[in-house]
Design a protein around this motif. Structure first.
Motif, PDB file in Angstrom:
ATOM      1  N   MET A   9       0.820  -1.191   0.000  1.00 30.75           N
ATOM      2  CA  MET A   9       0.000   0.000   0.000  1.00 30.75           C
ATOM      3  C   MET A   9       0.868   1.262   0.000  1.00 30.75           C
ATOM      4  SD  MET A   9      -3.027   0.984  -0.100  1.00 30.75           S
ATOM      5  CE  MET A   9      -4.185   2.195   0.339  1.00 30.75           C
ATOM      6  N   HIS A  10       1.975   1.242   0.744  1.00 27.27           N
ATOM      7  CA  HIS A  10       2.861   2.401   0.789  1.00 27.27           C
ATOM      8  C   HIS A  10       3.514   2.655  -0.564  1.00 27.27           C
ATOM      9  CE1 HIS A  10       2.375   2.890   5.026  1.00 27.27           C
ATOM     10  NE2 HIS A  10       2.801   1.668   5.292  1.00 27.27           N
ATOM     11  N   ILE A  11       3.786   1.590  -1.284  1.00 33.14           N
ATOM     12  CA  ILE A  11       4.411   1.734  -2.598  1.00 33.14           C
ATOM     13  C   ILE A  11       3.460   2.434  -3.570  1.00 33.14           C
ATOM     14  CG2 ILE A  11       5.301   0.471  -4.591  1.00 33.14           C
ATOM     15  CD1 ILE A  11       6.349  -1.618  -2.607  1.00 33.14           C
ATOM     16  N   VAL A  12       2.204   2.056  -3.526  1.00 38.36           N
ATOM     17  CA  VAL A  12       1.210   2.659  -4.420  1.00 38.36           C
ATOM     18  C   VAL A  12       1.050   4.144  -4.110  1.00 38.36           C
ATOM     19  CG1 VAL A  12      -1.213   2.638  -5.094  1.00 38.36           C
ATOM     20  CG2 VAL A  12      -0.001   0.486  -4.761  1.00 38.36           C
ATOM     21  N   ILE A  13       0.972   4.483  -2.840  1.00 38.10           N
ATOM     22  CA  ILE A  13       0.835   5.888  -2.451  1.00 38.10           C
ATOM     23  C   ILE A  13       2.083   6.671  -2.868  1.00 38.10           C
ATOM     24  CG2 ILE A  13       0.670   7.467  -0.485  1.00 38.10           C
ATOM     25  CD1 ILE A  13      -1.073   5.315   0.874  1.00 38.10           C
ATOM     26  N   GLY A  14       3.258   6.083  -2.682  1.00 38.50           N
ATOM     27  CA  GLY A  14       4.500   6.738  -3.088  1.00 38.50           C
ATOM     28  C   GLY A  14       4.559   6.976  -4.583  1.00 38.50           C
ATOM     29  N   LEU A  15       4.117   6.008  -5.363  1.00 39.32           N
ATOM     30  CA  LEU A  15       4.101   6.168  -6.819  1.00 39.32           C
ATOM     31  C   LEU A  15       3.128   7.260  -7.255  1.00 39.32           C
ATOM     32  CD1 LEU A  15       4.305   2.465  -8.020  1.00 39.32           C
ATOM     33  CD2 LEU A  15       6.042   4.229  -8.253  1.00 39.32           C
ATOM     34  N   ILE A  16       1.989   7.321  -6.614  1.00 40.14           N
ATOM     35  CA  ILE A  16       1.006   8.362  -6.954  1.00 40.14           C
ATOM     36  C   ILE A  16       1.566   9.739  -6.621  1.00 40.14           C
ATOM     37  CG2 ILE A  16      -1.260   9.309  -6.340  1.00 40.14           C
ATOM     38  CD1 ILE A  16      -2.208   6.385  -6.062  1.00 40.14           C
ATOM     39  N   VAL A  17       2.184   9.884  -5.442  1.00 44.04           N
ATOM     40  CA  VAL A  17       2.768  11.161  -5.049  1.00 44.04           C
ATOM     41  C   VAL A  17       3.886  11.549  -6.014  1.00 44.04           C
ATOM     42  CG1 VAL A  17       4.136  12.304  -3.259  1.00 44.04           C
ATOM     43  CG2 VAL A  17       2.121  10.976  -2.632  1.00 44.04           C
ATOM     44  N   ALA A  18       4.738  10.603  -6.384  1.00 41.57           N
ATOM     45  CA  ALA A  18       5.828  10.884  -7.317  1.00 41.57           C
ATOM     46  C   ALA A  18       5.282  11.325  -8.672  1.00 41.57           C
ATOM     47  CB  ALA A  18       6.716   9.655  -7.473  1.00 41.57           C
ATOM     48  N   PHE A  19       4.253  10.667  -9.170  1.00 45.90           N
ATOM     49  CA  PHE A  19       3.655  11.032 -10.454  1.00 45.90           C
ATOM     50  C   PHE A  19       3.085  12.445 -10.413  1.00 45.90           C
ATOM     51  CE2 PHE A  19      -0.033  11.200 -13.305  1.00 45.90           C
ATOM     52  CZ  PHE A  19       0.616  10.990 -14.501  1.00 45.90           C
ATOM     53  N   VAL A  20       2.406  12.789  -9.342  1.00 46.45           N
ATOM     54  CA  VAL A  20       1.818  14.123  -9.211  1.00 46.45           C
ATOM     55  C   VAL A  20       2.915  15.186  -9.154  1.00 46.45           C
ATOM     56  CG1 VAL A  20       0.496  15.625  -7.660  1.00 46.45           C
ATOM     57  CG2 VAL A  20      -0.331  13.331  -8.177  1.00 46.45           C
ATOM     58  N   LEU A  21       3.993  14.918  -8.403  1.00 48.93           N
ATOM     59  CA  LEU A  21       5.094  15.881  -8.315  1.00 48.93           C
ATOM     60  C   LEU A  21       5.779  16.088  -9.656  1.00 48.93           C
ATOM     61  CD1 LEU A  21       6.701  14.985  -4.882  1.00 48.93           C
ATOM     62  CD2 LEU A  21       5.421  17.041  -5.487  1.00 48.93           C
ATOM     63  N   VAL A  22       6.000  15.031 -10.399  1.00 52.04           N
ATOM     64  CA  VAL A  22       6.624  15.159 -11.722  1.00 52.04           C
ATOM     65  C   VAL A  22       5.720  15.951 -12.658  1.00 52.04           C
ATOM     66  CG1 VAL A  22       7.294  13.849 -13.772  1.00 52.04           C
ATOM     67  CG2 VAL A  22       8.081  13.126 -11.525  1.00 52.04           C
ATOM     68  N   ALA A  23       4.425  15.693 -12.603  1.00 52.88           N
ATOM     69  CA  ALA A  23       3.488  16.417 -13.464  1.00 52.88           C
ATOM     70  C   ALA A  23       3.439  17.903 -13.114  1.00 52.88           C
ATOM     71  CB  ALA A  23       2.098  15.805 -13.349  1.00 52.88           C
ATOM     72  N   LEU A  24       3.531  18.235 -11.841  1.00 49.36           N
ATOM     73  CA  LEU A  24       3.449  19.628 -11.428  1.00 49.36           C
ATOM     74  C   LEU A  24       4.756  20.398 -11.624  1.00 49.36           C
ATOM     75  CD1 LEU A  24       1.390  19.311  -8.123  1.00 49.36           C
ATOM     76  CD2 LEU A  24       0.599  20.162 -10.337  1.00 49.36           C
ATOM     77  N   LEU A  25       5.877  19.729 -11.475  1.00 47.86           N
ATOM     78  CA  LEU A  25       7.163  20.415 -11.504  1.00 47.86           C
ATOM     79  C   LEU A  25       7.886  20.341 -12.847  1.00 47.86           C
ATOM     80  CD1 LEU A  25       8.470  19.345  -7.994  1.00 47.86           C
ATOM     81  CD2 LEU A  25       7.330  21.469  -8.634  1.00 47.86           C
ATOM     82  N   SER A  26       7.320  19.653 -13.810  1.00 49.34           N
ATOM     83  CA  SER A  26       7.981  19.557 -15.110  1.00 49.34           C
ATOM     84  C   SER A  26       7.892  20.896 -15.837  1.00 49.34           C
ATOM     85  CB  SER A  26       7.351  18.460 -15.958  1.00 49.34           C
ATOM     86  OG  SER A  26       6.029  18.802 -16.292  1.00 49.34           O
TER      87      SER A  26
END
Length: 67
Positions: free
Chosen positions: A1-18
């Motif tokens: 479960m922690h891995i899924v949440i981490g992946l979602i957070v990472a995806f959102v950060l990449v989308a916002l900071l690109s």
């Protein structure tokens, strides 16, 4: 479960900071057209042309201003 949440957070950060301004542009240097005004670059995606004084590719996309 922690891995899924981490992946979602990472995806959102990449989308916002690109950097969306240069995402579509593919700047290529043409050293044969360099001059005292600066280095010459041409975008292979949209055909925009620009000179920069620092010798590095432009940081903004000119795609919107071309059409």
């Amino acid at each position: 479960m922690h891995i899924v949440i981490g992946l979602i957070v990472a995806f959102v950060l990449v989308a916002l900071l690109s950097n969306r301004k240069t995402r579509a542009c593919r700047w290529r240097a043409d050293r044969s057209q360099d001059s005292e005004q600066g280095s010459y670059f041409r975008c292979m995606q949209c055909g925009a042309e620009m000179r920069t004084t620092r010798g590095r590719p432009p940081t903004e996309c000119l795609r919107e201003s071309r059409f």
